[in-house]
Each structure stands twice: as C-alpha cells, then as structure tokens.
Design a protein around this motif. Structure first.
Motif, PDB file in Angstrom:
ATOM      1  N   GLN A  13       0.836  -1.202   0.000  1.00 59.19           N
ATOM      2  CA  GLN A  13       0.000   0.000   0.000  1.00 59.19           C
ATOM      3  C   GLN A  13       0.869   1.249   0.000  1.00 59.19           C
ATOM      4  O   GLN A  13       2.018   1.226   0.468  1.00 59.19           O
ATOM      5  N   ALA A  14       0.323   2.308  -0.512  1.00 59.87           N
ATOM      6  CA  ALA A  14       1.032   3.588  -0.493  1.00 59.87           C
ATOM      7  C   ALA A  14       1.440   3.927   0.931  1.00 59.87           C
ATOM      8  O   ALA A  14       0.673   3.731   1.872  1.00 59.87           O
ATOM      9  N   GLY A  15       2.679   4.404   1.059  1.00 60.68           N
ATOM     10  CA  GLY A  15       3.227   4.703   2.372  1.00 60.68           C
ATOM     11  C   GLY A  15       4.014   3.566   2.971  1.00 60.68           C
ATOM     12  O   GLY A  15       4.715   3.751   3.972  1.00 60.68           O
ATOM     13  N   GLY A  16       3.911   2.403   2.370  1.00 61.03           N
ATOM     14  CA  GLY A  16       4.608   1.234   2.863  1.00 61.03           C
ATOM     15  C   GLY A  16       6.051   1.163   2.412  1.00 61.03           C
ATOM     16  O   GLY A  16       6.563   2.085   1.762  1.00 61.03           O
ATOM     17  N   SER A  17       6.702   0.043   2.750  1.00 60.45           N
ATOM     18  CA  SER A  17       8.123  -0.139   2.456  1.00 60.45           C
ATOM     19  C   SER A  17       8.376  -1.502   1.843  1.00 60.45           C
ATOM     20  O   SER A  17       7.633  -2.457   2.082  1.00 60.45           O
ATOM     21  N   LEU A  18       9.415  -1.567   1.054  1.00 58.79           N
ATOM     22  CA  LEU A  18       9.930  -2.821   0.510  1.00 58.79           C
ATOM     23  C   LEU A  18      11.445  -2.733   0.463  1.00 58.79           C
ATOM     24  O   LEU A  18      11.996  -1.639   0.332  1.00 58.79           O
ATOM     25  N   ARG A  19      12.082  -3.886   0.525  1.00 59.21           N
ATOM     26  CA  ARG A  19      13.531  -3.941   0.365  1.00 59.21           C
ATOM     27  C   ARG A  19      13.857  -4.891  -0.777  1.00 59.21           C
ATOM     28  O   ARG A  19      13.566  -6.085  -0.697  1.00 59.21           O
ATOM     29  N   THR A  58      26.830   7.732  -3.497  1.00 56.32           N
ATOM     30  CA  THR A  58      25.537   7.270  -3.988  1.00 56.32           C
ATOM     31  C   THR A  58      24.853   8.362  -4.784  1.00 56.32           C
ATOM     32  O   THR A  58      25.084   9.554  -4.565  1.00 56.32           O
ATOM     33  N   TYR A  59      24.016   7.924  -5.699  1.00 57.70           N
ATOM     34  CA  TYR A  59      23.229   8.840  -6.524  1.00 57.70           C
ATOM     35  C   TYR A  59      21.764   8.431  -6.436  1.00 57.70           C
ATOM     36  O   TYR A  59      21.447   7.226  -6.405  1.00 57.70           O
ATOM     37  N   TYR A  60      20.893   9.440  -6.407  1.00 56.27           N
ATOM     38  CA  TYR A  60      19.452   9.187  -6.418  1.00 56.27           C
ATOM     39  C   TYR A  60      18.783  10.125  -7.408  1.00 56.27           C
ATOM     40  O   TYR A  60      19.081  11.325  -7.440  1.00 56.27           O
ATOM     41  N   ALA A  61      17.883   9.573  -8.187  1.00 48.45           N
ATOM     42  CA  ALA A  61      17.049  10.420  -9.025  1.00 48.45           C
ATOM     43  C   ALA A  61      16.117  11.235  -8.125  1.00 48.45           C
ATOM     44  O   ALA A  61      15.785  10.811  -7.018  1.00 48.45           O
ATOM     45  N   GLY A  62      15.714  12.388  -8.637  1.00 42.56           N
ATOM     46  CA  GLY A  62      14.873  13.265  -7.844  1.00 42.56           C
ATOM     47  C   GLY A  62      13.589  12.619  -7.372  1.00 42.56           C
ATOM     48  O   GLY A  62      13.080  12.932  -6.290  1.00 42.56           O
ATOM     49  N   SER A  63      13.067  11.717  -8.175  1.00 45.81           N
ATOM     50  CA  SER A  63      11.786  11.093  -7.847  1.00 45.81           C
ATOM     51  C   SER A  63      11.852  10.161  -6.635  1.00 45.81           C
ATOM     52  O   SER A  63      10.819   9.842  -6.041  1.00 45.81           O
ATOM     53  N   VAL A  64      13.065   9.725  -6.264  1.00 40.64           N
ATOM     54  CA  VAL A  64      13.189   8.780  -5.145  1.00 40.64           C
ATOM     55  C   VAL A  64      14.053   9.310  -4.011  1.00 40.64           C
ATOM     56  O   VAL A  64      14.133   8.688  -2.949  1.00 40.64           O
ATOM     57  N   LYS A  65      14.692  10.436  -4.229  1.00 40.35           N
ATOM     58  CA  LYS A  65      15.612  10.970  -3.232  1.00 40.35           C
ATOM     59  C   LYS A  65      14.873  11.239  -1.925  1.00 40.35           C
ATOM     60  O   LYS A  65      13.794  11.805  -1.919  1.00 40.35           O
ATOM     61  N   GLY A  66      15.486  10.813  -0.837  1.00 44.05           N
ATOM     62  CA  GLY A  66      14.884  11.003   0.472  1.00 44.05           C
ATOM     63  C   GLY A  66      13.977   9.864   0.898  1.00 44.05           C
ATOM     64  O   GLY A  66      13.595   9.770   2.074  1.00 44.05           O
ATOM     65  N   ARG A  67      13.624   8.995  -0.049  1.00 46.03           N
ATOM     66  CA  ARG A  67      12.736   7.874   0.273  1.00 46.03           C
ATOM     67  C   ARG A  67      13.423   6.519   0.080  1.00 46.03           C
ATOM     68  O   ARG A  67      13.107   5.566   0.784  1.00 46.03           O
ATOM     69  N   PHE A  68      14.320   6.436  -0.874  1.00 45.21           N
ATOM     70  CA  PHE A  68      15.012   5.187  -1.181  1.00 45.21           C
ATOM     71  C   PHE A  68      16.456   5.263  -0.691  1.00 45.21           C
ATOM     72  O   PHE A  68      17.063   6.339  -0.696  1.00 45.21           O
ATOM     73  N   THR A  69      17.003   4.112  -0.298  1.00 38.27           N
ATOM     74  CA  THR A  69      18.405   4.036   0.111  1.00 38.27           C
ATOM     75  C   THR A  69      19.056   2.834  -0.551  1.00 38.27           C
ATOM     76  O   THR A  69      18.581   1.702  -0.405  1.00 38.27           O
ATOM     77  N   ASN A  84      11.143   3.305   1.052  1.00 39.25           N
ATOM     78  CA  ASN A  84      10.188   3.746   2.075  1.00 39.25           C
ATOM     79  C   ASN A  84       9.229   4.771   1.484  1.00 39.25           C
ATOM     80  O   ASN A  84       9.487   5.339   0.427  1.00 39.25           O
ATOM     81  N   SER A  85       8.135   4.991   2.188  1.00 36.00           N
ATOM     82  CA  SER A  85       7.134   5.984   1.754  1.00 36.00           C
ATOM     83  C   SER A  85       6.758   5.784   0.296  1.00 36.00           C
ATOM     84  O   SER A  85       6.746   6.729  -0.500  1.00 36.00           O
ATOM     85  N   LEU A  86       6.473   4.566  -0.054  1.00 38.49           N
ATOM     86  CA  LEU A  86       6.184   4.239  -1.449  1.00 38.49           C
ATOM     87  C   LEU A  86       4.929   4.931  -1.947  1.00 38.49           C
ATOM     88  O   LEU A  86       3.958   5.124  -1.204  1.00 38.49           O
ATOM     89  N   LYS A  87       4.967   5.281  -3.220  1.00 39.67           N
ATOM     90  CA  LYS A  87       3.863   5.970  -3.879  1.00 39.67           C
ATOM     91  C   LYS A  87       3.378   5.128  -5.061  1.00 39.67           C
ATOM     92  O   LYS A  87       4.148   4.339  -5.610  1.00 39.67           O
ATOM     93  N   PRO A  88       2.150   5.316  -5.483  1.00 39.03           N
ATOM     94  CA  PRO A  88       1.667   4.564  -6.655  1.00 39.03           C
ATOM     95  C   PRO A  88       2.556   4.753  -7.882  1.00 39.03           C
ATOM     96  O   PRO A  88       2.718   3.812  -8.671  1.00 39.03           O
ATOM     97  N   GLU A  89       3.171   5.909  -8.026  1.00 34.90           N
ATOM     98  CA  GLU A  89       4.044   6.136  -9.173  1.00 34.90           C
ATOM     99  C   GLU A  89       5.367   5.387  -9.081  1.00 34.90           C
ATOM    100  O   GLU A  89       6.158   5.415 -10.026  1.00 34.90           O
ATOM    101  N   ASP A  90       5.620   4.727  -7.971  1.00 36.81           N
ATOM    102  CA  ASP A  90       6.795   3.857  -7.872  1.00 36.81           C
ATOM    103  C   ASP A  90       6.530   2.476  -8.472  1.00 36.81           C
ATOM    104  O   ASP A  90       7.448   1.654  -8.571  1.00 36.81           O
ATOM    105  N   THR A  91       5.316   2.236  -8.867  1.00 40.01           N
ATOM    106  CA  THR A  91       4.964   0.955  -9.477  1.00 40.01           C
ATOM    107  C   THR A  91       5.769   0.713 -10.743  1.00 40.01           C
ATOM    108  O   THR A  91       5.932   1.614 -11.571  1.00 40.01           O
ATOM    109  N   GLY A  92       6.286  -0.516 -10.875  1.00 37.58           N
ATOM    110  CA  GLY A  92       7.047  -0.863 -12.067  1.00 37.58           C
ATOM    111  C   GLY A  92       7.921  -2.071 -11.832  1.00 37.58           C
ATOM    112  O   GLY A  92       7.905  -2.670 -10.766  1.00 37.58           O
ATOM    113  N   MET A  93       8.660  -2.416 -12.871  1.00 38.13           N
ATOM    114  CA  MET A  93       9.651  -3.480 -12.764  1.00 38.13           C
ATOM    115  C   MET A  93      10.980  -2.862 -12.372  1.00 38.13           C
ATOM    116  O   MET A  93      11.387  -1.833 -12.931  1.00 38.13           O
TER     117      MET A  93
END
Length: 124
Positions: A13-19, A58-69, A84-93
């Motif tokens: 769900q949105a707001g959740g986490s995955l590793r 490390t490098y992060y794209a703007g769309s994930v910076k601050g949420r992904f590590t 962390n703090s996953l959003k629907p727009e993070d959906t993908g392969m």
C-alpha cells in the motif's frame, strides 16, 4: 558478463516499504559500480539509484531521493534498495546492473545484459 538476480518486489500500500535485493554472480563484484533501474508501465527504463565500489558515493534520481536508500555488501555480492514511503508512481519493474560512472549528481551507463527484474506494485 555480470549475471544478476533481483528479488524482494511485491504488492504494498502507499506509504509502505519494501527492500529489494540483487545477487550478483561475479567474483569481482566489488570492482563494479552498480545501479537500480525502474521501468514503469508504458514508460522507458530509467536509472533511479547508483552506488560506487565502497558504498560511500551514492546517486538518487529526484523522484526517489529522500525515500530510497541504496547499499551493497561486497562480501555477499549483493546490492540492496530500501524503499520507504512508497507511492503509486513507484509501481514498475525494478532491475539492477552495472553502471559506468557514479557521483552524487549523476549516474551514467546501463547494463549490457539484464536480469528478470522484480515487480513492485504500490496501491493507492
């Protein structure tokens, strides 16, 4: 060629986490700069995070910076992406692979061969 296998995706769900994990069948894993890539439905694959040999740069794209590590364990030939703090727009392969250059501002290059990827679906 570096062979990779991604895992850890799923439905969350949105707001959740995955590793996500990426195992690399390469004895010289610590020689390689590594990155995570994402392909959203109907869009081109893009690089979202990269890491140098030591893990200190490390490098992060703007769309994930601050949420992904991104992190790596050279002793285990493994690459990780904590999301962390996953959003629907993070959906993908999600795919991992080698890259050519990494700095805090840019990551360039992409793998010559790709793994199967792991699917992430974020529901709203």
């Amino acid at each position: 060629q570096v062979q990779v296998a991604e895992s850890g995706g799923g439905l969350v769900q949105a707001g959740g986490s995955l590793r996500l994990s990426c195992t690399v069948s390469e004895s010289t894993f610590d020689d390689h700069l590594m990155g995570w890539f994402r392909q959203a439905p109907g869009k081109e694959r893009e690089g979202i995070s990269c890491i140098d040999w030591s893990g200190r740069i490390t490098y992060y794209a703007g769309s994930v910076k601050g949420r992904f590590t991104i992190s790596r364990d050279n002793a285990k030939n493994a690459l990780y992406l904590q999301m962390n703090s996953l959003k629907p727009e993070d959906t993908g392969m999600y795919y991992c692979g080698t890259v050519l250059t990494v700095s805090s501002r840019v990551c360039s290059g992409s793998p010559t061969n790709w793994g199967q990827g792991t699917q992430v679906i974020v529901s709203s």
